[in-house]
Write an enzyme that holds these catalytic residues in place. Sequence first.
Site, PDB file in Angstrom:
ATOM      1  N   GLU A  54      12.121   7.690 -22.055  1.00  0.00           N
ATOM      2  CA  GLU A  54      13.364   6.923 -22.250  1.00  0.00           C
ATOM      3  C   GLU A  54      13.634   6.595 -23.711  1.00  0.00           C
ATOM      4  O   GLU A  54      12.705   6.369 -24.494  1.00  0.00           O
ATOM      5  CB  GLU A  54      13.260   5.620 -21.446  1.00  0.00           C
ATOM      6  CG  GLU A  54      14.555   4.821 -21.401  1.00  0.00           C
ATOM      7  CD  GLU A  54      14.572   3.873 -20.209  1.00  0.00           C
ATOM      8  OE1 GLU A  54      15.008   4.290 -19.124  1.00  0.00           O
ATOM      9  OE2 GLU A  54      14.132   2.724 -20.370  1.00  0.00           O
ATOM     10  N   LYS A  56      15.076   3.601 -25.627  1.00  0.00           N
ATOM     11  CA  LYS A  56      15.288   2.182 -25.296  1.00  0.00           C
ATOM     12  C   LYS A  56      15.052   1.338 -26.555  1.00  0.00           C
ATOM     13  O   LYS A  56      13.917   1.237 -27.022  1.00  0.00           O
ATOM     14  CB  LYS A  56      14.268   1.819 -24.207  1.00  0.00           C
ATOM     15  CG  LYS A  56      14.343   0.434 -23.629  1.00  0.00           C
ATOM     16  CD  LYS A  56      13.274   0.276 -22.536  1.00  0.00           C
ATOM     17  CE  LYS A  56      13.397  -0.985 -21.749  1.00  0.00           C
ATOM     18  NZ  LYS A  56      12.331  -1.154 -20.741  1.00  0.00           N
ATOM     19  N   LYS A 116      21.262   6.236 -18.198  1.00  0.00           N
ATOM     20  CA  LYS A 116      20.676   4.994 -17.681  1.00  0.00           C
ATOM     21  C   LYS A 116      21.693   3.891 -17.910  1.00  0.00           C
ATOM     22  O   LYS A 116      21.938   3.474 -19.034  1.00  0.00           O
ATOM     23  CB  LYS A 116      19.365   4.718 -18.439  1.00  0.00           C
ATOM     24  CG  LYS A 116      18.454   3.721 -17.775  1.00  0.00           C
ATOM     25  CD  LYS A 116      17.694   4.365 -16.653  1.00  0.00           C
ATOM     26  CE  LYS A 116      16.882   3.388 -15.866  1.00  0.00           C
ATOM     27  NZ  LYS A 116      15.808   2.779 -16.627  1.00  0.00           N
ATOM     28  N   GLU A 165      17.517   3.879  -7.459  1.00  0.00           N
ATOM     29  CA  GLU A 165      16.393   2.962  -7.714  1.00  0.00           C
ATOM     30  C   GLU A 165      16.316   1.848  -6.675  1.00  0.00           C
ATOM     31  O   GLU A 165      17.318   1.207  -6.371  1.00  0.00           O
ATOM     32  CB  GLU A 165      16.583   2.358  -9.110  1.00  0.00           C
ATOM     33  CG  GLU A 165      15.573   1.303  -9.474  1.00  0.00           C
ATOM     34  CD  GLU A 165      15.831   0.756 -10.866  1.00  0.00           C
ATOM     35  OE1 GLU A 165      15.939   1.548 -11.830  1.00  0.00           O
ATOM     36  OE2 GLU A 165      15.936  -0.480 -10.989  1.00  0.00           O
ATOM     37  N   ASN A 186      11.237   0.948  -8.743  1.00  0.00           N
ATOM     38  CA  ASN A 186      11.093   0.192  -9.990  1.00  0.00           C
ATOM     39  C   ASN A 186       9.910  -0.768  -9.862  1.00  0.00           C
ATOM     40  O   ASN A 186       9.911  -1.649  -8.999  1.00  0.00           O
ATOM     41  CB  ASN A 186      12.388  -0.571 -10.313  1.00  0.00           C
ATOM     42  CG  ASN A 186      12.402  -1.044 -11.761  1.00  0.00           C
ATOM     43  OD1 ASN A 186      11.371  -0.997 -12.457  1.00  0.00           O
ATOM     44  ND2 ASN A 186      13.542  -1.488 -12.234  1.00  0.00           N
ATOM     45  N   GLU A 216       9.004   4.048 -11.734  1.00  0.00           N
ATOM     46  CA  GLU A 216       9.690   3.601 -12.949  1.00  0.00           C
ATOM     47  C   GLU A 216       9.127   2.275 -13.464  1.00  0.00           C
ATOM     48  O   GLU A 216       8.852   1.373 -12.672  1.00  0.00           O
ATOM     49  CB  GLU A 216      11.181   3.341 -12.659  1.00  0.00           C
ATOM     50  CG  GLU A 216      11.946   4.462 -12.014  1.00  0.00           C
ATOM     51  CD  GLU A 216      13.353   4.004 -11.619  1.00  0.00           C
ATOM     52  OE1 GLU A 216      14.012   4.739 -10.872  1.00  0.00           O
ATOM     53  OE2 GLU A 216      13.782   2.900 -12.032  1.00  0.00           O
ATOM     54  N   SER A 217       8.998   2.183 -14.767  1.00  0.00           N
ATOM     55  CA  SER A 217       8.711   0.940 -15.495  1.00  0.00           C
ATOM     56  C   SER A 217       7.231   0.559 -15.524  1.00  0.00           C
ATOM     57  O   SER A 217       6.502   0.733 -14.532  1.00  0.00           O
ATOM     58  CB  SER A 217       9.470  -0.273 -14.915  1.00  0.00           C
ATOM     59  OG  SER A 217      10.844  -0.048 -14.842  1.00  0.00           O
TER      60      SER A 217
HETATM   61  O1  LIG Z   1      13.412  -3.301 -19.080  1.00  0.00           O
HETATM   62  C1  LIG Z   1      13.942  -4.387 -18.778  1.00  0.00           C
HETATM   63  O2  LIG Z   1      13.620  -5.468 -19.296  1.00  0.00           O
HETATM   64  C2  LIG Z   1      15.038  -4.433 -17.766  1.00  0.00           C
HETATM   65  C3  LIG Z   1      15.602  -5.661 -17.448  1.00  0.00           C
HETATM   66  C4  LIG Z   1      16.636  -5.725 -16.531  1.00  0.00           C
HETATM   67  C5  LIG Z   1      17.114  -4.584 -15.932  1.00  0.00           C
HETATM   68  C6  LIG Z   1      16.554  -3.350 -16.237  1.00  0.00           C
HETATM   69  C7  LIG Z   1      15.528  -3.270 -17.152  1.00  0.00           C
HETATM   70  N1  LIG Z   1      14.966  -2.070 -17.507  1.00  0.00           N
HETATM   71  C8  LIG Z   1      15.557  -0.803 -17.247  1.00  0.00           C
HETATM   72  C9  LIG Z   1      14.568   0.192 -16.870  1.00  0.00           C
HETATM   73  O3  LIG Z   1      14.738   0.743 -15.815  1.00  0.00           O
HETATM   74  C10 LIG Z   1      13.425   0.511 -17.774  1.00  0.00           C
HETATM   75  O4  LIG Z   1      13.920   0.626 -19.069  1.00  0.00           O
HETATM   76  C11 LIG Z   1      12.702   1.811 -17.425  1.00  0.00           C
HETATM   77  O5  LIG Z   1      12.261   1.827 -16.106  1.00  0.00           O
HETATM   78  C12 LIG Z   1      11.485   1.997 -18.361  1.00  0.00           C
HETATM   79  O6  LIG Z   1      10.641   0.883 -18.261  1.00  0.00           O
HETATM   80  P1  LIG Z   1       9.450   0.627 -19.289  1.00  0.00           P
HETATM   81  O7  LIG Z   1       8.600   1.875 -19.332  1.00  0.00           O
HETATM   82  O8  LIG Z   1       8.699  -0.533 -18.766  1.00  0.00           O
HETATM   83  O9  LIG Z   1      10.082   0.379 -20.614  1.00  0.00           O
END
Ligand SMILES: O=C(O)c1ccccc1NCC(=O)[C@H](O)[C@H](O)COP(=O)(O)O
Length: 261
Positions: A54, A56, A116, A165, A186, A216-217
């Site tokens: 991503e 970001k 996204k 998601e 997520n 994800e995340s």
């Molecule tokens: O990342 C956040 O804080 C967030 C808060 C509220 C809604 C969505 C959010 N994130 C979007 C995403 O889906 C993440 O950027 C993506 O899954 C990657 O996650 P990470 O690897 O933990 O940065």
Amino acid sequence: MTILETITAYKHKEVAAKKNAFPISLLEQAPLFDRTPNSLATALRNSHTGIIAEHKRRSPSKSLINASSEVQDVASGYETAGVSGMSVLTDTKFFGGSLDDLLVARDAVKFPLLRKEFIVDPYQIFEAKAYGADAILLIAACLSNYQLKEFSEIAKQLSLDVLLEVHSKEELDRSLLPSVDMLGVNNRNLKTFEVSIEMSKTLAVDIPNDFVKVSESGISSVETIKELKPYGFQGFLIGENFMKTTHPGKSASEFIKKLKA
Ligand SMILES: O=C(O)c1ccccc1NCC(=O)[C@H](O)[C@H](O)COP(=O)(O)O
């Protein structure tokens, strides 16, 4: 109000203003609108690593992640690293991204790009196509059953892949639609920002095999991916872990080398 409610309320206003200034009929005339998309779902099915990396800059949970990287360098770096696709955050207010980021990434790479965004209106799906996306994200928590079906069908009519998601069994049960290609779990609870990969493991058993499963995340180690693969996950969306470094592409490259070893 939860962060998701705050974001979606803002998105409704943002889209209403855009629709007036730049109607769908103009989006349809964009040079990229007629481009044939590359399937992200196919790329994930054919990959042994399945990384969706991503772009970001910041987020509601972590504020600043990376203020200095250039999107074309990040995109090219991810391509060299061998990721399966790239997720480009296009929200400006909460994540510091933009649709221009998507255009720049599109110009830099050939692999599949996911827009996204917090999609609350079909207008944003036409925008995704006009700015060169190959896939869109839909978030079950933001949409009614009717909208999930309508929005995913519009995306398929535009030949875009759909990543839907979910974060609960209830959301998953109303997301099993033929117009959905990938189901994303997520790991981040968007009310508390707590992250747990147990969420992916718990929901995986209820995701039929005809969907590509994406976790994800909160993924920051190769070990986590090895732990999730036996649950059928073929896609792993990673943002902060790469973006917090000076060279996200290099970081993705080292990660993938370790994953393949
Ligand atoms: O990342 C956040 O804080 C967030 C808060 C509220 C809604 C969505 C959010 N994130 C979007 C995403 O889906 C993440 O950027 C993506 O899954 C990657 O996650 P990470 O690897 O933990 O940065």
